[in-house]
Scaffold this active site. Structure first.
Site, PDB file in Angstrom:
ATOM      1  N   THR A 104      31.477  51.860  33.911  1.00 16.74           N
ATOM      2  CA  THR A 104      31.467  53.082  34.704  1.00 16.74           C
ATOM      3  C   THR A 104      31.878  52.743  36.133  1.00 16.74           C
ATOM      4  O   THR A 104      31.947  51.570  36.507  1.00 16.74           O
ATOM      5  CB  THR A 104      30.067  53.729  34.739  1.00 16.74           C
ATOM      6  OG1 THR A 104      29.173  52.864  35.452  1.00 16.74           O
ATOM      7  CG2 THR A 104      29.529  53.959  33.341  1.00 16.74           C
TER       8      THR A 104
ATOM      9  N   VAL B 203      27.965  48.660  35.815  1.00 14.14           N
ATOM     10  CA  VAL B 203      27.629  49.736  36.748  1.00 14.14           C
ATOM     11  C   VAL B 203      28.028  49.321  38.156  1.00 14.14           C
ATOM     12  O   VAL B 203      27.666  48.234  38.613  1.00 14.14           O
ATOM     13  CB  VAL B 203      26.127  50.057  36.711  1.00 14.14           C
ATOM     14  CG1 VAL B 203      25.816  51.250  37.615  1.00 14.14           C
ATOM     15  CG2 VAL B 203      25.658  50.323  35.287  1.00 14.14           C
TER      16      VAL B 203
ATOM     17  N   ILE C  40      26.737  44.149  37.290  1.00 11.37           N
ATOM     18  CA  ILE C  40      26.908  44.897  38.521  1.00 11.37           C
ATOM     19  C   ILE C  40      28.353  44.762  38.980  1.00 11.37           C
ATOM     20  O   ILE C  40      28.850  43.649  39.186  1.00 11.37           O
ATOM     21  CB  ILE C  40      25.953  44.394  39.619  1.00 11.37           C
ATOM     22  CG1 ILE C  40      24.497  44.505  39.155  1.00 11.37           C
ATOM     23  CG2 ILE C  40      26.171  45.185  40.914  1.00 11.37           C
ATOM     24  CD1 ILE C  40      24.048  45.910  38.822  1.00 11.37           C
ATOM     25  N   LYS C  41      29.032  45.889  39.129  1.00 14.92           N
ATOM     26  CA  LYS C  41      30.420  45.892  39.553  1.00 14.92           C
ATOM     27  C   LYS C  41      30.483  45.931  41.080  1.00 14.92           C
ATOM     28  O   LYS C  41      29.865  46.784  41.717  1.00 14.92           O
ATOM     29  CB  LYS C  41      31.162  47.097  38.971  1.00 14.92           C
ATOM     30  CG  LYS C  41      31.318  47.052  37.459  1.00 14.92           C
ATOM     31  CD  LYS C  41      31.984  48.308  36.925  1.00 14.92           C
ATOM     32  CE  LYS C  41      33.413  48.449  37.369  1.00 14.92           C
ATOM     33  NZ  LYS C  41      34.053  49.660  36.808  1.00 14.92           N
ATOM     34  N   VAL C  42      31.246  45.009  41.635  1.00 12.26           N
ATOM     35  CA  VAL C  42      31.357  44.876  43.086  1.00 12.26           C
ATOM     36  C   VAL C  42      32.834  44.808  43.471  1.00 12.26           C
ATOM     37  O   VAL C  42      33.562  43.937  42.984  1.00 12.26           O
ATOM     38  CB  VAL C  42      30.640  43.599  43.581  1.00 12.26           C
ATOM     39  CG1 VAL C  42      30.746  43.483  45.097  1.00 12.26           C
ATOM     40  CG2 VAL C  42      29.175  43.589  43.134  1.00 12.26           C
TER      41      VAL C  42
END
Length: 237
Positions: free
Chosen positions: A40, A71, A98-100
């Site tokens: 997402t 996310v 965790i998308k960064v």
């Protein structure tokens, strides 16, 4: 461009991931396709127009705790990214990445989050330099935006190839999660490079296995069978 060859160990599989926050699409895709997770981002989440955590928990309810959910954070400071990462992990159970984004503060956050035991997907990757930096900082996945690169008169496929070559050259375990597709040819092109994984919406998953000659063949099998056996079933009760 030298296309990388034989970077896969025998038995490695393509990792298919669905790029959406729509629960109905997730249910349909999980039922049909060999998916390993869901990705997402803030734009995708906002389309659903309801509580952020409720969306994530509902997705997990469909895919299960052991299936990957990627996310993305929204902050543009290291402190904010880290805080959001903890908020997500504290409220959503199961396998989380965790998308960064690969901005400077994002790279700084990747380093810190890695030390704290987070799994990380570096996103909004446009160049191989960004991907390499994120991988060395500790990212588990990097997500190059294939179509967005094409839209600025670049070659998304070439960038993916450069990333794969660099990861092989420096013996990095980071996986390449190709993203931002607009057609199945782009998917085929990065697959031919040996990319580790792709994330696509349901529409492109469907189109990736569609072909009129396949449909015609199935219809012909049924027609030929019925001419002889007067039924469209093999098992007759």
């Amino acid at each position: 461009m030298d296309i990388i060859k034989n970077i896969k160990e025998k038995g490695d599989n393509m990792i298919y991931i669905l790029d959406t926050a729509n629960i109905n699409d997730i249910k349909k895709a999980m039922d049909i396709y060999p998916l390993s997770g869901v990705t997402t981002n803030p734009s995708i989440i906002s389309k659903e127009n309801r509580d952020f955590l409720d969306i994530l928990k509902d997705i997990k309810g469909v895919i299960g705790k052991e299936t990957m959910l990627h996310v993305q954070t929204l902050s543009t400071t290291c402190e904010g990214i880290v805080e959001e990462a903890h908020y997500i992990r504290d409220n959503v159970e199961g396998e989380l990445y965790i998308k960064v984004p690969v901005i400077a503060e994002g790279i700084k956050a990747i380093k810190q989050l890695k030390k704290e035991g987070f799994k990380i997907t570096a996103t909004a990757v446009i160049t191989a330099n960004q991907a390499l930096m994120a991988a060395v900082a500790g990212a588990d996945f990097v997500a190059p935006y294939v179509n967005r690169i094409d839209n600025i008169s670049g070659s998304g496929v070439n960038v993916v190839n450069d990333i794969l070559n660099q990861f092989e050259l420096y013996n990095l375990d980071t996986k390449v999660l190709a993203a931002s597709f607009k057609n199945v040819q782009q998917i085929a092109d990065v697959s031919n490079l040996g990319v580790d994984s792709i994330t696509v919406p349901l529409e492109l998953l469907d189109k990736s296995i569609e072909h009129p000659l396949t449909d015609w063949s199935v219809q012909q099998f049924t027609s030929d069978w019925k001419k002889t056996y007067k039924t469209d079933k093999i098992i007759i009760k």
